[in-house]
Design a protein around this motif. Structure first.
Motif, PDB file in Angstrom:
ATOM      1  N   PHE A 328       0.832  -1.206   0.000  1.00 36.86           N
ATOM      2  CA  PHE A 328       0.000   0.000   0.000  1.00 36.86           C
ATOM      3  C   PHE A 328       0.871   1.264   0.000  1.00 36.86           C
ATOM      4  O   PHE A 328       0.551   2.251  -0.673  1.00 36.86           O
ATOM      5  CB  PHE A 328      -0.929   0.003   1.210  1.00 36.86           C
ATOM      6  N   ARG A 329       1.968   1.254   0.752  1.00 29.11           N
ATOM      7  CA  ARG A 329       2.850   2.416   0.758  1.00 29.11           C
ATOM      8  C   ARG A 329       3.431   2.656  -0.632  1.00 29.11           C
ATOM      9  O   ARG A 329       3.536   3.801  -1.091  1.00 29.11           O
ATOM     10  CB  ARG A 329       3.988   2.224   1.776  1.00 29.11           C
ATOM     11  N   PHE A 330       3.822   1.571  -1.288  1.00 29.79           N
ATOM     12  CA  PHE A 330       4.359   1.683  -2.642  1.00 29.79           C
ATOM     13  C   PHE A 330       3.307   2.263  -3.595  1.00 29.79           C
ATOM     14  O   PHE A 330       3.581   3.224  -4.330  1.00 29.79           O
ATOM     15  CB  PHE A 330       4.811   0.299  -3.129  1.00 29.79           C
ATOM     16  N   VAL A 331       2.123   1.707  -3.585  1.00 31.26           N
ATOM     17  CA  VAL A 331       1.050   2.156  -4.488  1.00 31.26           C
ATOM     18  C   VAL A 331       0.699   3.619  -4.227  1.00 31.26           C
ATOM     19  O   VAL A 331       0.534   4.416  -5.161  1.00 31.26           O
ATOM     20  CB  VAL A 331      -0.182   1.247  -4.340  1.00 31.26           C
ATOM     21  N   ASN A 332       0.574   3.981  -2.952  1.00 32.75           N
ATOM     22  CA  ASN A 332       0.174   5.349  -2.607  1.00 32.75           C
ATOM     23  C   ASN A 332       1.252   6.373  -2.934  1.00 32.75           C
ATOM     24  O   ASN A 332       0.961   7.572  -3.034  1.00 32.75           O
ATOM     25  CB  ASN A 332      -0.186   5.425  -1.121  1.00 32.75           C
ATOM     26  N   ALA A 333       2.501   5.916  -3.091  1.00 31.86           N
ATOM     27  CA  ALA A 333       3.594   6.834  -3.415  1.00 31.86           C
ATOM     28  C   ALA A 333       3.735   7.083  -4.919  1.00 31.86           C
ATOM     29  O   ALA A 333       4.494   7.955  -5.333  1.00 31.86           O
ATOM     30  CB  ALA A 333       4.909   6.296  -2.859  1.00 31.86           C
ATOM     31  N   LEU A 334       3.001   6.323  -5.719  1.00 26.93           N
ATOM     32  CA  LEU A 334       3.066   6.518  -7.174  1.00 26.93           C
ATOM     33  C   LEU A 334       2.320   7.786  -7.570  1.00 26.93           C
ATOM     34  O   LEU A 334       1.250   8.086  -7.037  1.00 26.93           O
ATOM     35  CB  LEU A 334       2.445   5.313  -7.893  1.00 26.93           C
ATOM     36  N   ASP A 335       2.865   8.525  -8.488  1.00 28.98           N
ATOM     37  CA  ASP A 335       2.214   9.736  -8.993  1.00 28.98           C
ATOM     38  C   ASP A 335       1.653   9.540 -10.394  1.00 28.98           C
ATOM     39  O   ASP A 335       0.517   9.900 -10.678  1.00 28.98           O
ATOM     40  CB  ASP A 335       3.205  10.911  -9.016  1.00 28.98           C
ATOM     41  N   LEU A 336       2.446   8.957 -11.265  1.00 25.97           N
ATOM     42  CA  LEU A 336       2.047   8.787 -12.665  1.00 25.97           C
ATOM     43  C   LEU A 336       1.154   7.572 -12.850  1.00 25.97           C
ATOM     44  O   LEU A 336       0.133   7.631 -13.543  1.00 25.97           O
ATOM     45  CB  LEU A 336       3.296   8.662 -13.542  1.00 25.97           C
ATOM     46  N   ILE A 337       1.529   6.465 -12.254  1.00 27.67           N
ATOM     47  CA  ILE A 337       0.755   5.224 -12.354  1.00 27.67           C
ATOM     48  C   ILE A 337      -0.436   5.319 -11.414  1.00 27.67           C
ATOM     49  O   ILE A 337      -0.280   5.598 -10.221  1.00 27.67           O
ATOM     50  CB  ILE A 337       1.636   4.016 -12.008  1.00 27.67           C
ATOM     51  N   ARG A 338      -1.630   5.087 -11.957  1.00 30.42           N
ATOM     52  CA  ARG A 338      -2.854   5.293 -11.177  1.00 30.42           C
ATOM     53  C   ARG A 338      -3.400   3.974 -10.636  1.00 30.42           C
ATOM     54  O   ARG A 338      -3.202   2.906 -11.228  1.00 30.42           O
ATOM     55  CB  ARG A 338      -3.925   5.964 -12.032  1.00 30.42           C
ATOM     56  N   ILE A 339      -4.114   4.068  -9.507  1.00 30.38           N
ATOM     57  CA  ILE A 339      -4.725   2.900  -8.882  1.00 30.38           C
ATOM     58  C   ILE A 339      -6.064   2.622  -9.565  1.00 30.38           C
ATOM     59  O   ILE A 339      -6.941   3.485  -9.613  1.00 30.38           O
ATOM     60  CB  ILE A 339      -4.951   3.142  -7.380  1.00 30.38           C
ATOM     61  N   SER A 340      -6.215   1.431 -10.103  1.00 32.28           N
ATOM     62  CA  SER A 340      -7.457   1.046 -10.771  1.00 32.28           C
ATOM     63  C   SER A 340      -7.519  -0.464 -10.879  1.00 32.28           C
ATOM     64  O   SER A 340      -6.486  -1.143 -10.870  1.00 32.28           O
ATOM     65  CB  SER A 340      -7.549   1.665 -12.176  1.00 32.28           C
ATOM     66  N   ASN A 341      -8.719  -1.002 -11.010  1.00 35.11           N
ATOM     67  CA  ASN A 341      -8.872  -2.440 -11.214  1.00 35.11           C
ATOM     68  C   ASN A 341      -8.944  -2.799 -12.701  1.00 35.11           C
ATOM     69  O   ASN A 341      -9.086  -3.965 -13.063  1.00 35.11           O
ATOM     70  CB  ASN A 341     -10.127  -2.962 -10.509  1.00 35.11           C
ATOM     71  N   ASN A 342      -8.842  -1.808 -13.587  1.00 32.84           N
ATOM     72  CA  ASN A 342      -8.854  -2.084 -15.018  1.00 32.84           C
ATOM     73  C   ASN A 342      -7.440  -2.421 -15.479  1.00 32.84           C
ATOM     74  O   ASN A 342      -6.466  -2.344 -14.723  1.00 32.84           O
ATOM     75  CB  ASN A 342      -9.404  -0.875 -15.784  1.00 32.84           C
ATOM     76  N   LEU A 343      -7.298  -2.796 -16.751  1.00 31.79           N
ATOM     77  CA  LEU A 343      -5.989  -3.111 -17.311  1.00 31.79           C
ATOM     78  C   LEU A 343      -6.051  -2.934 -18.827  1.00 31.79           C
ATOM     79  O   LEU A 343      -7.105  -2.776 -19.412  1.00 31.79           O
ATOM     80  CB  LEU A 343      -5.557  -4.534 -16.945  1.00 31.79           C
ATOM     81  N   GLY A 344      -4.867  -2.956 -19.453  1.00 33.80           N
ATOM     82  CA  GLY A 344      -4.792  -2.828 -20.892  1.00 33.80           C
ATOM     83  C   GLY A 344      -5.066  -1.428 -21.396  1.00 33.80           C
ATOM     84  O   GLY A 344      -5.358  -1.235 -22.576  1.00 33.80           O
ATOM     85  N   ASP A 345      -4.962  -0.451 -20.545  1.00 34.63           N
ATOM     86  CA  ASP A 345      -5.322   0.924 -20.871  1.00 34.63           C
ATOM     87  C   ASP A 345      -4.107   1.702 -21.363  1.00 34.63           C
ATOM     88  O   ASP A 345      -2.962   1.323 -21.113  1.00 34.63           O
ATOM     89  CB  ASP A 345      -5.899   1.606 -19.624  1.00 34.63           C
ATOM     90  N   ALA A 346      -4.359   2.824 -22.044  1.00 35.75           N
ATOM     91  CA  ALA A 346      -3.274   3.720 -22.452  1.00 35.75           C
ATOM     92  C   ALA A 346      -2.565   4.307 -21.240  1.00 35.75           C
ATOM     93  O   ALA A 346      -1.389   4.676 -21.323  1.00 35.75           O
ATOM     94  CB  ALA A 346      -3.831   4.837 -23.331  1.00 35.75           C
ATOM     95  N   LYS A 347      -3.270   4.391 -20.125  1.00 34.58           N
ATOM     96  CA  LYS A 347      -2.698   4.878 -18.873  1.00 34.58           C
ATOM     97  C   LYS A 347      -2.199   3.687 -18.054  1.00 34.58           C
ATOM     98  O   LYS A 347      -2.887   2.675 -17.949  1.00 34.58           O
ATOM     99  CB  LYS A 347      -3.743   5.668 -18.088  1.00 34.58           C
TER     100      LYS A 347
END
Length: 399
Positions: A328-347
């Motif tokens: 969770f600390r790793f995920v919350n520290a990301l700025d560019l990579i967003r938290i989502s349950n989707n995949l295969g996206d341009a983001k």
């Protein structure tokens, strides 16, 4: 509608087929595919309507059965997949349900790899038994378990490869041989590999399914799914299910997905290149307990991946040292990579499967599949790979 010239039976390469394949044009001669937002169709006479309904005239009758825009999407993706026929659905899970339900009846048996998306496991473990269909879940990477699980009444074998989220690679050709030995249909969910990197039908599978929501759209705009197989099964088993239960794709979604197919090879190639760079970087980090990427030689099924895949694809799985709190600390520290349950996206998107996509299967099942509290699923997007690497490096430093 008037057909474009030379859209059937060509030897176009994938990038060309994904721009031109299956295109039909109205008398207006539009460049982009037309969006036919219509429920029904009219006929010149009562006799014409009768001929349409009894099959003498092959035109359209109702958009729950078939629609010109949806038909273009189906024709285009079946050219890419090398399938005889395809039927598009409203979502990826509608495609999974359609493929399984059209393969079985009460008294039949299904064997599935246990490494499945949570909703897929629900269909196998909960929904099918309600209709008198027994299911057995096994370790899909163990061919002996497939052999041991099949029975005389086994009618379908079901797997996804690479799997969600642990990226196991299952030997599709070997499982196909087992399916043929009991006259069962092998259904392969090919979402993670994408049609650009894996062709299950050429490996012996009978049915290929996609959540078109993922890479095919790939830009977070709409839901969709598709089932591809031989013409006889699609006509005799799938189409009656579609007609009478209504999972058909909307014309709007089909139009969006047609646009997605045009750029699919370019997008997936860039995403895969970036995914490989990120995987190589993460593999050398002390705070990463486990790194899984099908394009690396240290993947547990690397030889199978090399044999049946044409690239490592866009997904990376990693386990952070320190469990859920560190993840969770790793995920919350990301700025560019967003938290989502989707995949295969341009983001680029990151998911903690244990608390989201695979939360519903329970702690015991997650442990059995290797989905630990420290595991993360990274879907790599179209951003500059150096920016992504810097974002990941910064987040690791925050653990």
């Amino acid at each position: 509608m008037t057909d474009t010239k030379n859209t059937a039976g060509t030897n176009w390469r994938p990038a060309t087929a994904l721009v031109h394949g299956g295109t039909t044009r109205s008398p207006f001669g539009e460049t982009s595919e037309a969006m036919f937002l219509t429920q029904g169709f009219v006929y010149d006479s009562a006799e014409a309507a009768e001929a349409r309904f009894n099959g003498e005239d092959p035109g359209f009758v109702y958009s729950r059965y078939a629609n010109p825009t949806v038909a273009m999407f189906e024709d285009r993706i079946k050219m890419l997949e090398g399938a005889e026929a395809a039927r598009a659905t409203a979502s990826g899970m509608a495609a999974v349900n359609l493929a399984l339900m059209a393969s079985v009846k009460a008294g039949d048996h299904v064997v599935a790899a246990k490494a499945l998306f949570g909703s897929c496991r629900y269909i196998c473990e909960t929904l099918l038994p309600r209709f008198g269909v027994e299911s057995t879940l096994i370790d899909g990477t163990d061919i002996d378990q497939w052999k041991a699980a099949v029975k005389p009444n086994t009618k379908a074998l079901f797997l996804e490869s690479p799997t969600n989220p642990t990226l196991e690679v299952i030997d599709i050709a070997a499982v196909a041989e087992i399916a043929k030995s009991v006259d069962a249909r092998l259904i392969v969910d090919n979402v993670f590999a994408t049609p650009m990197y894996q062709s299950p039908l050429s490996l012996g599978a009978d049915v290929v399914i996609y959540s078109a929501t993922k890479h095919i759209d790939g830009q977070g705009r709409c839901l969709g799914g598709v089932v591809l197989s031989d013409e006889e099964w699609i006509t005799d088993e799938v189409m009656p299910f579609v007609k009478h239960t209504g999972p058909h794709m909307s014309p709007f979604s089909a139009w969006v997905l047609l646009k997605g197919l045009e750029t699919l090879p370019l997008r997936v190639a860039q995403q895969t290149n970036s995914a490989g760079q990120i995987a190589d970087f993460l593999a050398g980090q002390s705070k990463v307990k486990r790194l899984i990427y099908p394009g690396r030689d240290d993947h547990p099924q690397a030889e199978i991946a090399k044999r049946q895949m044409r690239g490592g694809s866009t997904m990376v799985a990693l386990e952070i040292e320190g469990g859920k709190e560190a993840a969770f600390r790793f995920v919350n520290a990301l700025d560019l990579i967003r938290i989502s349950n989707n995949l295969g996206d341009a983001k680029s998107l990151i998911t903690h499967p244990a608390t989201t996509t695979h939360q519903s299967i329970g702690e015991e099942a997650r442990a059995e599949l290797g989905i630990t509290d420290g595991m993360l699923r990274l879907s790599v997007g179209l951003e500059d790979p150096q920016d992504l690497l810097e974002d990941v490096e910064k987040a690791l430093a925050a653990i």
